[in-house]
Design a protein around this motif. Structure first.
Motif, mmCIF file in Angstrom:
data_model
loop_
_atom_site.group_PDB
_atom_site.id
_atom_site.type_symbol
_atom_site.label_atom_id
_atom_site.label_comp_id
_atom_site.label_asym_id
_atom_site.label_seq_id
_atom_site.Cartn_x
_atom_site.Cartn_y
_atom_site.Cartn_z
ATOM 1 N N TRP A 129 0.836 -1.200 0.000
ATOM 2 C CA TRP A 129 0.000 0.000 0.000
ATOM 3 C C TRP A 129 0.872 1.253 0.000
ATOM 4 O O TRP A 129 0.514 2.279 -0.561
ATOM 5 C CB TRP A 129 -0.951 0.022 1.197
ATOM 6 N N LEU A 130 2.032 1.157 0.632
ATOM 7 C CA LEU A 130 2.920 2.319 0.678
ATOM 8 C C LEU A 130 3.380 2.692 -0.729
ATOM 9 O O LEU A 130 3.323 3.843 -1.133
ATOM 10 C CB LEU A 130 4.132 1.987 1.544
ATOM 11 N N MET A 131 3.850 1.690 -1.465
ATOM 12 C CA MET A 131 4.317 1.969 -2.809
ATOM 13 C C MET A 131 3.159 2.409 -3.690
ATOM 14 O O MET A 131 3.321 3.268 -4.548
ATOM 15 C CB MET A 131 4.992 0.722 -3.400
ATOM 16 N N ASN A 132 2.007 1.846 -3.459
ATOM 17 C CA ASN A 132 0.855 2.267 -4.247
ATOM 18 C C ASN A 132 0.565 3.739 -4.006
ATOM 19 O O ASN A 132 0.204 4.478 -4.910
ATOM 20 C CB ASN A 132 -0.375 1.434 -3.889
ATOM 21 N N ARG A 133 0.745 4.133 -2.770
ATOM 22 C CA ARG A 133 0.493 5.525 -2.451
ATOM 23 C C ARG A 133 1.533 6.412 -3.141
ATOM 24 O O ARG A 133 1.219 7.474 -3.653
ATOM 25 C CB ARG A 133 0.551 5.727 -0.943
ATOM 26 N N ARG A 148 6.355 -0.456 -15.090
ATOM 27 C CA ARG A 148 6.243 0.484 -13.971
ATOM 28 C C ARG A 148 5.812 -0.235 -12.705
ATOM 29 O O ARG A 148 6.260 0.049 -11.611
ATOM 30 C CB ARG A 148 5.237 1.596 -14.309
ATOM 31 N N ARG A 149 4.926 -1.201 -12.896
ATOM 32 C CA ARG A 149 4.498 -1.981 -11.743
ATOM 33 C C ARG A 149 5.670 -2.800 -11.202
ATOM 34 O O ARG A 149 5.903 -2.882 -9.991
ATOM 35 C CB ARG A 149 3.351 -2.909 -12.152
ATOM 36 N N ALA A 150 6.399 -3.385 -12.146
ATOM 37 C CA ALA A 150 7.564 -4.163 -11.747
ATOM 38 C C ALA A 150 8.541 -3.283 -10.976
ATOM 39 O O ALA A 150 9.115 -3.692 -9.961
ATOM 40 C CB ALA A 150 8.239 -4.742 -12.972
ATOM 41 N N ALA A 151 8.683 -2.059 -11.435
ATOM 42 C CA ALA A 151 9.599 -1.128 -10.777
ATOM 43 C C ALA A 151 9.166 -0.895 -9.336
ATOM 44 O O ALA A 151 9.992 -0.868 -8.412
ATOM 45 C CB ALA A 151 9.640 0.192 -11.537
ATOM 46 N N LEU A 152 7.881 -0.736 -9.137
ATOM 47 C CA LEU A 152 7.377 -0.527 -7.781
ATOM 48 C C LEU A 152 7.768 -1.696 -6.885
ATOM 49 O O LEU A 152 8.259 -1.519 -5.773
ATOM 50 C CB LEU A 152 5.854 -0.395 -7.775
ATOM 51 N N GLN A 162 -0.827 0.416 -10.005
ATOM 52 C CA GLN A 162 -1.083 -0.062 -8.654
ATOM 53 C C GLN A 162 -0.740 -1.548 -8.560
ATOM 54 O O GLN A 162 -0.940 -2.296 -9.518
ATOM 55 C CB GLN A 162 -2.557 0.136 -8.281
ATOM 56 N N VAL A 163 -0.219 -1.924 -7.417
ATOM 57 C CA VAL A 163 0.091 -3.331 -7.195
ATOM 58 C C VAL A 163 -1.084 -3.952 -6.452
ATOM 59 O O VAL A 163 -1.373 -3.575 -5.324
ATOM 60 C CB VAL A 163 1.376 -3.493 -6.365
ATOM 61 N N THR A 164 -1.763 -4.873 -7.094
ATOM 62 C CA THR A 164 -2.908 -5.507 -6.454
ATOM 63 C C THR A 164 -2.460 -6.706 -5.634
ATOM 64 O O THR A 164 -1.301 -7.110 -5.682
ATOM 65 C CB THR A 164 -3.913 -6.000 -7.513
ATOM 66 N N ALA A 165 -3.403 -7.257 -4.897
ATOM 67 C CA ALA A 165 -3.109 -8.446 -4.101
ATOM 68 C C ALA A 165 -2.609 -9.560 -5.030
ATOM 69 O O ALA A 165 -1.646 -10.263 -4.721
ATOM 70 C CB ALA A 165 -4.357 -8.904 -3.358
#
Lengths: 225, 225
Positions: A197-201, B183-187, A209-212
């Motif tokens: 959630w931190l990185m998503n923010r 970009r997601r991978a980067a996160l 966004q990184v989902t579950a």
DNA sequence: AGGCGCTGGCAATTAGATTCTCATTTTGGG
DNA sequence: CCCAAAATGAGAATCTAATTGCCAGCGCCT
């Protein structure tokens, strides 16, 4: 405040029991109600404001107690926060366990754990669960507390870590996963799942966004599944 | 430490401009030296105490300035923190770039990036780099700041994110990696690498630690390499 | 009944950040 | 070189929030 003759009875199971003498049952009941009120008030404030930044004053007023009373039960703000965190984690462990139980295959169990944990730590999805609290603010302070008192946080999160290690061990035993050290693997998973959630923010409005599911896939392959 | 004067012409970084824009060119040199002194003092305090919890007073005294002066250049403590972070990230980007350049294969470049970034964010290893600052306290900051002002932190970390995305794109283009969204991978990589020190701290005395190598392996496989 | 711990209500203290005031110094223009 | 404006330095004042201290009732236990 603790009497010798109380100790021979049944083994106390939680801090709540140990905290107050049993011989003074009336006092204890009152004290517990009081502590509970403080916790409830704090939870309410967190839910309403969506942030973990309330003042002791707020909590005291909301719970109709006095400052004096607050400091009687908690050594300080951090203690209150830890109590809230502990309470919250207790709920989540219960919930996650329910989510894992129905599955039989090791990997599916692990997946269920991961997905559910992700939901617990992040912002509420569209599908609000029961009267569950807004857990994001709690995640925030677990992070802050982890910075200034990591051992304490580790202790509080131990139930989750333990469950995860068990699931990993099972998966490895069933040859569904290969990991040289399940405890290390557990750390990586916790980090990926609990704090995405931190990185998503940080990603913010960029839309990424990184989902579950993403987190799960990442962990699964990361551990060679 | 007295390398300030040459910044007058070249493009100054964000905070530098913000801090100095109030006073016009004539006083500029003096102002910049002053700002630099404040930053140096803050860095010194961080290095000495190994923590990011200094007071403005400390900084002011150490830099032989006045409170008045501090607030003339920074809107508050957070601004100072962001400036430090920005400065620190500037250094790290430079260093990481040097570390990546010599490699030619996309995956090796990505690996170099990952390993070096991990070193930058965590506690100093046995091999101290030059006069580099103790970066752990700054990582702690970044975490706290990320909680209360994510967009700002994202902006400051953008150079790193950008570099990472480029490396990922290159790897994907070279077919060395498959990722649906770089970009997601980067996160995911950033999260895993930059904050593994946190989990290591939580793991504490149990002895389990996630090394730079571990983090890299995890990310590599996690993205299907 | 009497003592004592639990309580409420509040003032006092502490720590830091942020602002304000005033006397001095520096700068730029004539 | 002289003056008015802007910049500074020193330090007091203000503010917020946590934490303590104090004192007078109150209720429970013996």
């Amino acid at each position: 405040m603790e009497r010798v003759d109380d100790l021979q009875d049944e083994k106390a199971s939680g801090w709540r029991q140990r905290a107050v003498s049993r011989s003074l049952s009336a006092v204890r009941t009152r004290a517990e109600r009081r502590v509970q009120r403080l916790l409830d008030a704090a939870f309410e404030l967190i839910d309403e404001r969506g942030t973990s930044e309330f003042t002791i004053q707020d909590v005291v007023e909301r719970s109709k107690q006095s400052l004096r009373g607050f400091y009687q039960y908690f050594d300080g703000k951090d203690e209150l926060l830890f109590a809230l965190l502990e309470e919250s984690i207790r709920e989540s462990v219960e919930d996650i366990r329910e989510s894992v139980e129905p599955e039989s295959e090791p990997l599916k169990r692990l997946r269920a754990f991961t997905i559910r944990l992700h939901e617990w730590c992040g912002p509420l999805g569209t599908q609000q669960k029961r009267g569950a609290h807004n857990r994001l603010p709690l995640s925030e302070f677990s992070l802050q507390l982890a910075i200034r008192d990591p051992e304490r946080v580790a202790a509080v999160m131990a139930p989750i870590s333990r469950m995860l290690v068990e699931l990993l061990d099972a998966a490895v035993a069933a040859d569904a996963l290969r990991a040289t050290d399940t405890r290390r693997a557990a750390l990586l998973i916790q980090q990926t799942v609990m704090y995405s959630w931190l990185m998503n923010r940080l990603a913010g409005k960029t839309g990424v966004q990184v989902t579950a599911e993403d987190a799960w896939e990442f962990c699964l392959h990361g551990l060679g599944g």
